[in-house]
Scaffold this motif. Structure first.
Motif, short mmCIF file in Angstrom:
data_model
loop_
_atom_site.label_atom_id
_atom_site.label_comp_id
_atom_site.label_asym_id
_atom_site.label_seq_id
_atom_site.Cartn_x
_atom_site.Cartn_y
_atom_site.Cartn_z
N SER A 89 59.34 60.54 45.77
CA SER A 89 59.94 61.08 46.98
C SER A 89 61.07 60.17 47.41
O SER A 89 60.91 58.95 47.41
CB SER A 89 58.89 61.18 48.09
OG SER A 89 59.54 61.22 49.35
N LEU A 90 62.16 60.77 47.82
CA LEU A 90 63.30 59.98 48.25
C LEU A 90 62.94 59.11 49.45
O LEU A 90 63.49 58.02 49.64
CB LEU A 90 64.46 60.93 48.60
CG LEU A 90 65.85 60.32 48.79
CD1 LEU A 90 66.28 59.52 47.58
CD2 LEU A 90 66.87 61.42 49.07
N ASP A 91 61.98 59.58 50.23
CA ASP A 91 61.61 58.86 51.45
C ASP A 91 61.01 57.48 51.18
O ASP A 91 61.10 56.58 52.02
CB ASP A 91 60.58 59.67 52.26
CG ASP A 91 61.18 60.96 52.77
OD1 ASP A 91 62.40 61.15 52.61
OD2 ASP A 91 60.42 61.79 53.31
N THR A 92 60.36 57.30 50.04
CA THR A 92 59.74 56.00 49.76
C THR A 92 60.78 54.93 49.46
O THR A 92 60.52 53.75 49.61
CB THR A 92 58.81 56.08 48.53
OG1 THR A 92 59.59 56.51 47.41
CG2 THR A 92 57.70 57.08 48.76
N GLY A 93 61.96 55.35 49.00
CA GLY A 93 63.01 54.38 48.76
C GLY A 93 63.09 53.87 47.34
O GLY A 93 63.98 53.08 47.00
N TYR A 94 62.16 54.29 46.48
CA TYR A 94 62.19 53.85 45.08
C TYR A 94 61.26 54.76 44.29
O TYR A 94 60.36 55.40 44.86
CB TYR A 94 61.72 52.39 44.95
CG TYR A 94 60.47 52.13 45.72
CD1 TYR A 94 59.21 52.44 45.18
CD2 TYR A 94 60.52 51.63 47.01
CE1 TYR A 94 58.06 52.25 45.91
CE2 TYR A 94 59.36 51.44 47.75
CZ TYR A 94 58.14 51.76 47.19
OH TYR A 94 57.01 51.58 47.91
N ALA A 95 61.48 54.82 42.98
CA ALA A 95 60.62 55.63 42.12
C ALA A 95 59.22 55.03 42.09
O ALA A 95 59.06 53.82 41.84
CB ALA A 95 61.20 55.69 40.70
N ALA A 96 58.22 55.84 42.34
CA ALA A 96 56.84 55.34 42.40
C ALA A 96 56.45 54.62 41.12
O ALA A 96 55.82 53.56 41.15
CB ALA A 96 55.88 56.50 42.67
N SER A 97 56.86 55.15 39.97
CA SER A 97 56.48 54.52 38.70
C SER A 97 57.14 53.16 38.53
O SER A 97 56.58 52.28 37.88
CB SER A 97 56.86 55.41 37.52
OG SER A 97 56.22 56.65 37.60
N SER A 98 58.34 53.02 39.08
CA SER A 98 59.02 51.73 38.95
C SER A 98 58.27 50.67 39.76
O SER A 98 58.14 49.52 39.34
CB SER A 98 60.48 51.82 39.38
OG SER A 98 60.59 51.97 40.79
N ASP A 99 57.78 51.07 40.92
CA ASP A 99 57.00 50.14 41.73
C ASP A 99 55.69 49.80 41.04
O ASP A 99 55.29 48.63 40.98
CB ASP A 99 56.72 50.75 43.10
CG ASP A 99 55.91 49.82 43.99
OD1 ASP A 99 56.35 48.68 44.19
OD2 ASP A 99 54.85 50.23 44.47
N TRP A 100 55.02 50.80 40.49
CA TRP A 100 53.77 50.55 39.78
C TRP A 100 54.00 49.57 38.64
O TRP A 100 53.25 48.61 38.45
CB TRP A 100 53.18 51.85 39.23
CG TRP A 100 51.91 51.57 38.48
CD1 TRP A 100 50.67 51.41 39.02
CD2 TRP A 100 51.78 51.32 37.08
NE1 TRP A 100 49.77 51.07 38.03
CE2 TRP A 100 50.43 51.01 36.83
CE3 TRP A 100 52.68 51.32 36.01
CZ2 TRP A 100 49.95 50.72 35.55
CZ3 TRP A 100 52.21 51.02 34.74
CH2 TRP A 100 50.86 50.74 34.52
N PHE A 101 55.06 49.80 37.89
CA PHE A 101 55.35 48.94 36.74
C PHE A 101 55.58 47.49 37.20
O PHE A 101 55.03 46.54 36.62
CB PHE A 101 56.58 49.46 36.00
CG PHE A 101 56.96 48.66 34.79
CD1 PHE A 101 56.19 48.71 33.65
CD2 PHE A 101 58.09 47.86 34.79
CE1 PHE A 101 56.53 47.96 32.52
CE2 PHE A 101 58.44 47.12 33.67
CZ PHE A 101 57.65 47.17 32.53
N PHE A 102 56.35 47.35 38.26
CA PHE A 102 56.66 46.00 38.76
C PHE A 102 55.40 45.30 39.26
O PHE A 102 55.21 44.10 39.04
CB PHE A 102 57.71 46.11 39.88
CG PHE A 102 58.22 44.80 40.39
CD1 PHE A 102 58.91 43.94 39.54
CD2 PHE A 102 58.05 44.41 41.71
CE1 PHE A 102 59.39 42.72 40.00
CE2 PHE A 102 58.53 43.19 42.17
CZ PHE A 102 59.20 42.35 41.31
#
Lengths: 449, 449, 449
Positions: free
Chosen positions: A120-133
């Protein structure tokens, strides 16, 4: 400020402002997309650089064990990275960033299991990218344990410990701070990239493991310490540089954004400070060992000095000056050199020196954060907008709470493993080496004497 | 969708819209430049990460050969990366992305030779960045061959084979799909980042080479298989992690764009899925070897399990869920463990296990793509806009065509080399080791017994 | 154009244009911020990639020394990177980019000491990102010295030399060109990423050191050269690939910007050319050694051929065609193969072959820059806007000035060290190996005979 707060703020700034229309709304969207892309990209590149630290731990640990266990140590490092990824997906991520909390933020209540990214654009980042990090950070914590308990722990028992560490223990600690929980909201605890959350967590789990599993056979005779030198020092040195390389992702990308003037300046300063802390750690460790050991400089102390310096700056790589970063790292290097023999005195057998570098320096780095802020010796208090300031008291609470909870949970898991599967290999297998006993594949079949 | 179609679409979107003027045209240009920069940057960073896989293959292969051939294996890996770069510049790129085609897209007719980059905003990316990104993929295919035929192939014959592989064989296969040729236009064949195009191509060339060159002296006695353990397992483990690291570039940058909400979400999901497939491969291989071999876990199976998992997800790293990625990778890991002894039964001597990991898993990964799409068991058919849907039939056609053509062309080259220069070293040299016989430089002059 | 001029121009373009207001000013700001972010990001990513070259030098050098000195060589590489970072912060950066100059640009007068980053949008990039990017270059120069003088130099004397090299000698040379000083303003000297400034500087310091310290005990008997083969060739091969990888950051990020159509095309072309020069170096070195040494191909020549090719293209990786890059690199590979035995004839003991690869190829690469420009054989002259054109004369002046000054300053430092602390270990320690004598930690305690 916690990761959670930064994320919430960035998310909020990205919400389309109601009442704006036409061009303005489009510009808003374009800007939101651009920031979304930049942040996600930073998480992916940063996460990739941190992922490579797995190779660094592999080299460091395989190089510092004896050759008869180097094949097993290699296997463990590949396996733990796999287990960490699996468990942090199945359970850990949802506990670290919980749907809700209980006991005043001490216990995170996970949402949907297993985790699934919803973009979602509202979160500010791709969810999978955050998970990976986030995932590569939990793998780091697990790697720390593997080095300490090397050369005698059972493969599958170790991996089951990693299951609990990465699914429950580490995520719980993370939820208190980066997940916006107890330490963040009640104590203003500040740990930028994880001196306590990642490194001390791994260090406490390693320390408790080392005590419960016991030292390697023949390591201690009465007061005498039998040195068991590592089999491949250049490999350990390579591992050190890989970790140093990876730390720029670890600390730099923990700024979480790089698309504005302030953010990119912060990332740049973090790069410079991260490097200087490692520099301080190396040089302090070298000079101190030369002084203590009649001019001889033990390379493994220099390597652990680098790591100790890096761990020390991880709690706050942005606020210090470059000179401050050198000093913070140098103290880390000194702590490494002083703690390694201390552990031997206590007959705690830490094969690669992970406890001095990650646990002791993690504590030091977390404490000194308070010195970078005003009112450091005051008890934590809320400022005008309700945020809790950083203080020695708050930092100490975070350190102690982490230590107590991680140690207790780790002890339970290690003890249950001890009385069920067993945590260490047989004396014969330890003597023979884990490679021949448990993998059937020697690390260096043509070299070892 | 093929690489070629993606590129064409992106190019089209970048064409200035006729009839717009002034500010709008400038905005269009600025947006086109921004996308051009982003895509080129992605190719360069992604290509750089993939380039590092050359170091991963070097470590893996040098670690899995016996010490008497490790210096030669190191040399071959550096040399093949050089030959691949040279030939893909001189010839290969122009065949892979041909100016025109013959025989219904089976044969690519190259344009200007050697390739020269002409930069144009209309293409959507810097020509040299695309060349660089494509070049590191062809080098990967060549690295696969080098591992299988190690320890007995002649240096210069091997390099001449690499000349043909990278100038003609690989580019022809690529032209069918990423070049917009036969498989793409007629069969809807889908291979996102190259399970078939890169990994199976390398695998078929390796298989044919292994058969024509024959096994290492002393490897097979009747039904008995003589194990020839690798000389440096930690180095092979490091190679595995380097390949794992590189695969994020391999799969992630194959999205070809990262500048929009959808593209960055795709890249992020590809990162997560790529990791989970490796995780599945490692853990499945470990558990299966423990079951099959009385609790012993062969580290090299775990390493090849990681690679097998990664190859398996490469044909479609975006569509599966994370659970699906784990499963696809786990099947890859199982295939590796089952295929390694099968090859030995067939007396096909694959020194590093490249055929199981790259060829067998490449086939598996390519087939399973169809399961991610509707009508998977139907014959391929055109949809409303004329695109051919993905189907098991189409995937199978691509797998078989690649297998037949690569095997046939590889057999011709290997056979011609066999009857002219010879493909394997003398028995004496093989006994002595290629290092002393052909390089004069031993890998570990002070260690080896 | 020098780095300094590029920076100045970019800074100038970012100054808000007086007289523009409202929307235009905001757009200007947004554009300036965007360019600022992009450039800083490029410095950080590029710098990080170059930082990893430290690991490459570590592997190359530790692999090419005998096992009894490999632990010490590992330590030296970690230590020199630390010393370089510390000194370039305390002193070096301010001399390289001086506040003012004396003697017509020969001597840079540093500003505030130690360097502190002050971030301003006007500079066009984050100050810390530039410092980081510059710092990893100075570390490269220091690594070159460490390889040549390995196996007999005293640890602390070597590190003190590195202090002077990174604080004064290298920064002075850099100030002449990238700092906008004498060579840039008076001679139109052009050295894009440092064939002379970085590689020859390191090479001259290494050459003078090798002469003053003298060859390893037993290396030369009359006319006879006693080969002392490296202990770990696969590790050296890995080092080569890490350096190759790092060079894309070294040359690519030296474009200093990647956010425009022209800049990204330049970076992409630099990537392609950098790779092709390494390719040319490897293949030329392999073919020439096969011809010279009866078909045997020394892997270390191939590795140094790669490095020689990379050094050769570093002075101008953008202007040549890809074929030109192959040729420039190939000449570098030939120079390596011819210079290695020449040094032995002169009884200059260069343990890893750093002088051929970095110094000789650095000279070659710098000279050939002139061929890419018009009026190459003319004396340097100012063009219409006052810039001095590139010429063979100007290039030669830069090469000679660098050689004379670096050699003289290095000789002074090495000689002072020789008569005070001493520069080489005792004969007994050299015989025993530096690992046991000075570190107490053997590199491979279980393997070495």
């Amino acid at each position: 400020m916690s990761l959670w707060m930064k994320k919430a703020m960035r998310g909020a700034m990205m919400l389309p402002l109601a009442g704006m229309a036409g061009l303005a709304a489009h510009a808003q969207d374009a800007s939101a997309v651009s920031a979304y892309v930049d942040s996600s990209y930073l998480f992916l590149i940063g996460g990739l650089i941190v992922m490579f630290m797995a190779a660094g731990f592999l080299c460091l640990e395989s190089g510092l064990v004896r050759s008869k266990n180097a094949s097993m140590q290699s296997l463990k490092n590949v396996a733990l990275f796999s287990v960490a990824g699996l468990m942090f997906w199945l359970i850990g991520y949802n506990i670290a960033y919980p749907a809700s909390t209980a006991l005043g933020g001490i216990i995170g209540i996970p949402g949907a299991i297993p985790w699934s990214g919803e973009e979602s654009l509202d979160t500010g980042y791709a969810a999978s990218s955050d998970w990976f990090f986030q995932m590569v950070f939990v793998a780091t914590a697990a790697s720390i344990v593997s080095g300490t308990v090397a050369e005698r722990v059972k493969l599958w028992s170790f991996l089951i410990f990693v299951v609990f560490l990465t699914a429950f223990i580490y995520p719980t600690v993370v939820s208190w701070e980066w997940g916006g929980g107890y330490l963040d909201s009640e104590w203003g605890f500040s740990d930028f990239a994880g001196s306590t959350l990642v490194h001390s967590t791994g260090g406490w789990a390693a320390l408790v493991g080392a005590i419960i599993i016991g030292p390697r056979a023949g390591k201690y005779f009465g007061e005498k310490v039998n040195p068991m030198p590592g089999s491949n020092i250049p490999l350990a040195a390579l591992g050190t540089f890989i970790l140093w390389f990876g730390w720029f992702g670890f600390n730099g990308a923990s700024q979480l954004a790089a698309g504005t003037f302030d953010d990119i300046n912060a990332v740049a300063k973090i790069f410079a400070n991260t490097n200087m802390a490692a520099v301080g750690g190396v040089l302090a460790a070298m000079i101190l060992t030369a002084v203590l050991y009649k001019g001889k400089v033990d390379p493994t102390m220099a390597f652990n000095g680098a790591i100790g310096g890096l761990v020390s700056i991880t709690a706050e790589p942005l606020a210090p000056t470059m000179g401050g970063a050198v000093a913070i790292g140098a103290v880390g290097g000194v702590l490494v050199v002083l703690t390694v023999p201390l552990l031997d005195k206590l007959k705690i057998d830490d094969v690669v020196g992970a406890i001095p570098a990650h646990l002791v320096c993690g504590i030091w780095g977390t404490l000194i954060v308070a010195a970078s802020y005003g009112n450091a010796f005051m008890p934590p208090a809320a400022d005008a907008v309700g945020a809790i300031g950083v203080s020695y008291v708050g930092q100490l609470v975070g350190i102690v709470l982490t230590g107590v909870v991680v140690s207790a949970l780790s002890a339970i898991v290690w003890m249950v493993l001890k009385v069920t599967l067993g945590v260490r290999v047989s004396e014969e297998d330890e003597q023979l080496g884990l490679d021949r006993a448990d993998t059937g594949v020697e690390a260096y079949p043509e070299f070892a004497s």
